[in-house]
Each structure stands twice: as structure tokens, then as C-alpha cells.
Write a protein that holds these residues in place. Sequence first.
Motif, PDB file in Angstrom:
ATOM      1  N   LEU A  27     -37.500 -23.087  11.303  1.00 39.25           N
ATOM      2  CA  LEU A  27     -38.884 -23.049  10.845  1.00 39.25           C
ATOM      3  C   LEU A  27     -39.704 -23.958  11.760  1.00 39.25           C
ATOM      4  O   LEU A  27     -39.454 -25.163  11.847  1.00 39.25           O
ATOM      5  N   LYS A  28     -40.673 -23.377  12.428  1.00 37.58           N
ATOM      6  CA  LYS A  28     -41.441 -24.119  13.433  1.00 37.58           C
ATOM      7  C   LYS A  28     -42.896 -24.263  13.020  1.00 37.58           C
ATOM      8  O   LYS A  28     -43.500 -23.323  12.499  1.00 37.58           O
ATOM      9  N   THR A  29     -43.467 -25.440  13.262  1.00 42.58           N
ATOM     10  CA  THR A  29     -44.894 -25.645  13.007  1.00 42.58           C
ATOM     11  C   THR A  29     -45.702 -24.998  14.118  1.00 42.58           C
ATOM     12  O   THR A  29     -45.245 -24.879  15.250  1.00 42.58           O
ATOM     13  N   ALA A  30     -46.904 -24.586  13.791  1.00 43.48           N
ATOM     14  CA  ALA A  30     -47.743 -23.855  14.746  1.00 43.48           C
ATOM     15  C   ALA A  30     -48.823 -24.742  15.359  1.00 43.48           C
ATOM     16  O   ALA A  30     -49.470 -25.528  14.673  1.00 43.48           O
ATOM     17  N   GLN A  31     -49.002 -24.577  16.675  1.00 40.09           N
ATOM     18  CA  GLN A  31     -50.132 -25.199  17.354  1.00 40.09           C
ATOM     19  C   GLN A  31     -51.292 -24.211  17.328  1.00 40.09           C
ATOM     20  O   GLN A  31     -51.121 -23.043  17.681  1.00 40.09           O
ATOM     21  N   VAL A  32     -52.464 -24.669  16.882  1.00 40.96           N
ATOM     22  CA  VAL A  32     -53.662 -23.828  16.930  1.00 40.96           C
ATOM     23  C   VAL A  32     -54.694 -24.512  17.816  1.00 40.96           C
ATOM     24  O   VAL A  32     -54.750 -25.740  17.895  1.00 40.96           O
ATOM     25  N   TYR A  33     -55.508 -23.728  18.472  1.00 41.32           N
ATOM     26  CA  TYR A  33     -56.458 -24.292  19.430  1.00 41.32           C
ATOM     27  C   TYR A  33     -57.673 -24.918  18.745  1.00 41.32           C
ATOM     28  O   TYR A  33     -58.075 -26.032  19.068  1.00 41.32           O
ATOM     29  N   ASP A  34     -58.271 -24.210  17.834  1.00 32.74           N
ATOM     30  CA  ASP A  34     -59.474 -24.709  17.157  1.00 32.74           C
ATOM     31  C   ASP A  34     -59.092 -25.162  15.752  1.00 32.74           C
ATOM     32  O   ASP A  34     -59.053 -24.368  14.817  1.00 32.74           O
ATOM     33  N   TYR A  35     -58.826 -26.446  15.615  1.00 27.46           N
ATOM     34  CA  TYR A  35     -58.366 -26.971  14.325  1.00 27.46           C
ATOM     35  C   TYR A  35     -59.342 -27.953  13.688  1.00 27.46           C
ATOM     36  O   TYR A  35     -59.260 -28.226  12.492  1.00 27.46           O
ATOM     37  N   GLU A  36     -60.307 -28.496  14.462  1.00 29.49           N
ATOM     38  CA  GLU A  36     -61.169 -29.571  13.970  1.00 29.49           C
ATOM     39  C   GLU A  36     -61.913 -29.220  12.689  1.00 29.49           C
ATOM     40  O   GLU A  36     -62.086 -30.061  11.803  1.00 29.49           O
ATOM     41  N   ASN A  37     -62.360 -27.991  12.581  1.00 35.75           N
ATOM     42  CA  ASN A  37     -63.085 -27.557  11.380  1.00 35.75           C
ATOM     43  C   ASN A  37     -62.214 -26.662  10.492  1.00 35.75           C
ATOM     44  O   ASN A  37     -62.725 -25.894   9.678  1.00 35.75           O
ATOM     45  N   GLY A  38     -60.917 -26.824  10.660  1.00 36.63           N
ATOM     46  CA  GLY A  38     -59.994 -25.980   9.898  1.00 36.63           C
ATOM     47  C   GLY A  38     -59.708 -24.700  10.652  1.00 36.63           C
ATOM     48  O   GLY A  38     -60.439 -24.317  11.563  1.00 36.63           O
ATOM     49  N   ASN A  39     -58.634 -24.037  10.278  1.00 35.06           N
ATOM     50  CA  ASN A  39     -58.248 -22.791  10.930  1.00 35.06           C
ATOM     51  C   ASN A  39     -57.471 -21.962   9.921  1.00 35.06           C
ATOM     52  O   ASN A  39     -56.616 -22.496   9.205  1.00 35.06           O
ATOM     53  N   GLU A  40     -57.744 -20.687   9.868  1.00 34.10           N
ATOM     54  CA  GLU A  40     -57.110 -19.824   8.864  1.00 34.10           C
ATOM     55  C   GLU A  40     -55.594 -19.755   9.007  1.00 34.10           C
ATOM     56  O   GLU A  40     -54.888 -19.364   8.078  1.00 34.10           O
ATOM     57  N   LEU A  41     -55.062 -20.160  10.164  1.00 35.92           N
ATOM     58  CA  LEU A  41     -53.621 -20.122  10.380  1.00 35.92           C
ATOM     59  C   LEU A  41     -52.900 -21.354   9.835  1.00 35.92           C
ATOM     60  O   LEU A  41     -51.684 -21.321   9.625  1.00 35.92           O
ATOM     61  N   ILE A  42     -53.604 -22.445   9.593  1.00 40.19           N
ATOM     62  CA  ILE A  42     -52.962 -23.673   9.117  1.00 40.19           C
ATOM     63  C   ILE A  42     -52.358 -23.440   7.734  1.00 40.19           C
ATOM     64  O   ILE A  42     -53.069 -23.055   6.802  1.00 40.19           O
ATOM     65  N   PRO A  43     -51.053 -23.666   7.564  1.00 36.94           N
ATOM     66  CA  PRO A  43     -50.413 -23.412   6.268  1.00 36.94           C
ATOM     67  C   PRO A  43     -50.810 -24.448   5.218  1.00 36.94           C
ATOM     68  O   PRO A  43     -51.229 -25.557   5.544  1.00 36.94           O
ATOM     69  N   SER A  44     -50.659 -24.071   3.963  1.00 36.24           N
ATOM     70  CA  SER A  44     -50.987 -24.988   2.866  1.00 36.24           C
ATOM     71  C   SER A  44     -49.852 -25.961   2.582  1.00 36.24           C
ATOM     72  O   SER A  44     -50.070 -27.027   2.003  1.00 36.24           O
ATOM     73  N   ILE A  45     -48.631 -25.602   2.993  1.00 37.76           N
ATOM     74  CA  ILE A  45     -47.479 -26.485   2.803  1.00 37.76           C
ATOM     75  C   ILE A  45     -47.543 -27.569   3.882  1.00 37.76           C
ATOM     76  O   ILE A  45     -47.329 -27.296   5.065  1.00 37.76           O
ATOM     77  N   ASP A  46     -47.828 -28.783   3.468  1.00 37.12           N
ATOM     78  CA  ASP A  46     -48.069 -29.884   4.410  1.00 37.12           C
ATOM     79  C   ASP A  46     -46.907 -30.113   5.363  1.00 37.12           C
ATOM     80  O   ASP A  46     -47.106 -30.434   6.542  1.00 37.12           O
ATOM     81  N   LYS A  47     -45.698 -29.926   4.893  1.00 42.00           N
ATOM     82  CA  LYS A  47     -44.495 -30.150   5.695  1.00 42.00           C
ATOM     83  C   LYS A  47     -44.488 -29.311   6.964  1.00 42.00           C
ATOM     84  O   LYS A  47     -43.941 -29.721   7.998  1.00 42.00           O
ATOM     85  N   TYR A  48     -45.101 -28.131   6.902  1.00 41.32           N
ATOM     86  CA  TYR A  48     -45.077 -27.206   8.025  1.00 41.32           C
ATOM     87  C   TYR A  48     -46.404 -27.142   8.782  1.00 41.32           C
ATOM     88  O   TYR A  48     -46.666 -26.198   9.520  1.00 41.32           O
ATOM     89  N   SER A  49     -47.233 -28.143   8.602  1.00 45.65           N
ATOM     90  CA  SER A  49     -48.519 -28.192   9.301  1.00 45.65           C
ATOM     91  C   SER A  49     -48.560 -29.357  10.275  1.00 45.65           C
ATOM     92  O   SER A  49     -48.130 -30.468   9.955  1.00 45.65           O
ATOM     93  N   ARG A  50     -49.068 -29.122  11.471  1.00 49.37           N
ATOM     94  CA  ARG A  50     -49.241 -30.186  12.455  1.00 49.37           C
ATOM     95  C   ARG A  50     -50.539 -30.961  12.218  1.00 49.37           C
ATOM     96  O   ARG A  50     -50.794 -31.947  12.894  1.00 49.37           O
ATOM     97  N   TYR A  51     -51.329 -30.496  11.247  1.00 51.18           N
ATOM     98  CA  TYR A  51     -52.678 -31.036  11.069  1.00 51.18           C
ATOM     99  C   TYR A  51     -52.895 -31.542   9.646  1.00 51.18           C
ATOM    100  O   TYR A  51     -52.209 -31.138   8.713  1.00 51.18           O
ATOM    101  N   TYR A  52     -53.848 -32.427   9.497  1.00 50.14           N
ATOM    102  CA  TYR A  52     -54.206 -32.943   8.175  1.00 50.14           C
ATOM    103  C   TYR A  52     -55.721 -32.966   8.035  1.00 50.14           C
ATOM    104  O   TYR A  52     -56.458 -33.073   9.030  1.00 50.14           O
ATOM    105  N   GLN A  53     -56.185 -32.844   6.800  1.00 47.54           N
ATOM    106  CA  GLN A  53     -57.623 -32.843   6.553  1.00 47.54           C
ATOM    107  C   GLN A  53     -58.108 -34.268   6.283  1.00 47.54           C
ATOM    108  O   GLN A  53     -57.558 -34.987   5.451  1.00 47.54           O
ATOM    109  N   LYS A  54     -59.146 -34.674   6.985  1.00 45.58           N
ATOM    110  CA  LYS A  54     -59.704 -36.011   6.848  1.00 45.58           C
ATOM    111  C   LYS A  54     -60.675 -36.065   5.660  1.00 45.58           C
ATOM    112  O   LYS A  54     -61.038 -35.042   5.080  1.00 45.58           O
TER     113      LYS A  54
END
Length: 345
Positions: A225-252
Motif C-alpha cells: 500500500l503506497k501513499t500518493a504524491q499529488v502536485y497541487d495539494y496546498e488547497n486540498g486535492n480530490e485524490l488525498i485519501p481520508s485515512i490519515d495513515k495513507y496520506s502524505r499531507y495534513y490539513q492545517k
Amino acid sequence: MKARFKDQINLASKLTFSKVINSWKLLASYYLSKLLKKPVQWGFPASISFEPTTSCNLRCPECPSGLRAFTRPRGMLENKFFEKTIVQLKNELHYLTFYFQGEPYLNPAFLDMVKFAHKNKIYSATSTNGHYLNKEIAQKTIDSGLDRLIISIDGTTQETYESYRVGGKLEKALEGARNVIKAKKENNTSKPFVIFQFLVVSHNEHQIEDVLKLGKEIGVDEVRLKTAQVYDYENGNELIPSIDKYSRYYQKKDGTWGVKNKMINSCWRMWQGCVITWDGGIVPCCFDKDATHQLGQLAESDFKSIWKGQKYQGFRQSILKSRSEIEICKNCTEGTKVWGEKSST
């Protein structure tokens, strides 16, 4: 577990005294560089990624190859760069990845290059979408001596699969996996170690348990199971999963998004490996997909001169000084991982 143990034994079998000494040189160089804040490089790469091609049959939305969005030249890797570099580094090189961008099996000479690596006792791996693994190619893959085969399976239903692997056919990829597994059994071999790689994104995270079951049914050696790199993440991205364990990003707190990994001024990758593009360009790592930080060209100089040259050392110095100012590092969740350490993701 048994298959993984055999794979690790196979990997260890590629080690030689000179490769072990080289690895210690790399480790010592890296930690001394961090201490001195000045690049020191005593060894040569323990691992390298070669790009067989920039071409691909699919159109994945977060891939320059899939988007047909390269600004650099496109083409197929030629043996003149590949074999010359392998001969030069075979005494130090332990792990060789045949992948950067594109679908490796589209290069007609790909498996010949794998054979050359195998002949020189270098562990080889590749990543594929599995669409070209018919019975003949599956057998040729076994014959080539390939050690590890990663097959991308990003959904367990056609609808989910094609939402990311645009233009792909799930059954075609599964058929390819079955062909390789069957060929392994017929040839009574444990190689290649076959991995289903599941890129976890929002639209397929509900199928994690399903892909684990599917991998078991097909008979692959591991499901990753691999986490995904997305290019445009600063304002969120529809590809970012809801399961925190599998996300490279966090919401500030302000609603914007950031990369989880803490940016520190060092990067193990700059000391132990690199990527070589299809046309002989040397780039620092796989995050430099458009080769914007080309550190040398094999058409103009030999690899070892580039590796220890002024331009490469200058890039290592910039990493040690302020990594956050380097564009390709800003979306990086890796880089600080050293052998034996756990990744932040």
C-alpha cells in the motif's frame, strides 16, 4: 513470509566485499557531511534508477508521462549509455531500478538490459502497469533474471481502477500477473519477487481489504500500500485519501494543506543513488520528473566524473544549506530515510 525471506537472501547474495566497503563509505560520507555542513563523497552509488522510456500506454492524472506533459525530450533508453555505466559501476552498484517515468516494457531492449544487469550480479527491479505481460513476455521476464516485479493495481473493480489508471484494463493487468506467477511455477523459481502496488487515493481507499484478498488469490508475493504524491495539494486535492495513515499531507488550522514530512537540511538519496534519464541525463532523484536539475550528461562525460564533480557537489551543498528552497524537495516525503530506518509515511 517465505517468499520475502528468499528475496532478501537473493538481494544479499548480490553483495561483494567491494560493495559492502562502498556502502560504508557512503554512510560515513553522509553523516560527516551532515556534521560539517559541507559535502563529502567517498563512495559511488549503491542504487541507481534507469529510465527505459518516457512512453506509456495509460494516462494517469498525476504522472507527467500519462499527462503527456514533459518539457524535456522523450524517447527510449539506448544500450550505449546503459552498458557503459553498468560496466563502470558494477563493483559498487547493488540495486538497479528500471523505472523513472513511462512503461518499461514498451522499450524493445528492456529485458536485454535486465539480462546485462543479471550477468553483472546486480539486483534488478522494475515497475509496470502489467498490460504487456502476455505468456511470451512473462517467460522472457523469468529468463532475463529480473529480481523484483512491481505491478500497479490501483483498484479491484474496473470502475475504480480506471479512475486513476486512465485507459487501463484491470483484467489485462491481472492476467499479466497470473502469467508471471504461472511462469515462475513452471520454471520452479522464486524470481521475480512479485508485488501488487496499490496507490491509496480517495476513490480506492475503500478497497484496501479487497486488494489484499486479491493479491492472495492471484498468488503474488506481497501487496504494498503506497501513499500518493499529488502536485497541487496546498488547497486540498480530490485524490488525498481520508485515512490519515495513507496520506502524505495534513490539513492545517487555516484550511490549507502541507506535507507531513519535516523538511531538514540533508538527504540520504543525494549520497547513495541517483536517476539516469533515457537520454543519459543524471538527475538527483525521482522527484525531479522533468529533469530540471540535471547534474551531468553521459554523452559528454563518464558517470564517476559527474558523481564527484563540482556541479553534483554544489547541489549536495545546497541540500545541506537550505533544502526547502529547492523546488523538487518541497513536495518530498522521503529523502532522509537511511538503510534500516522507517519512512515518515
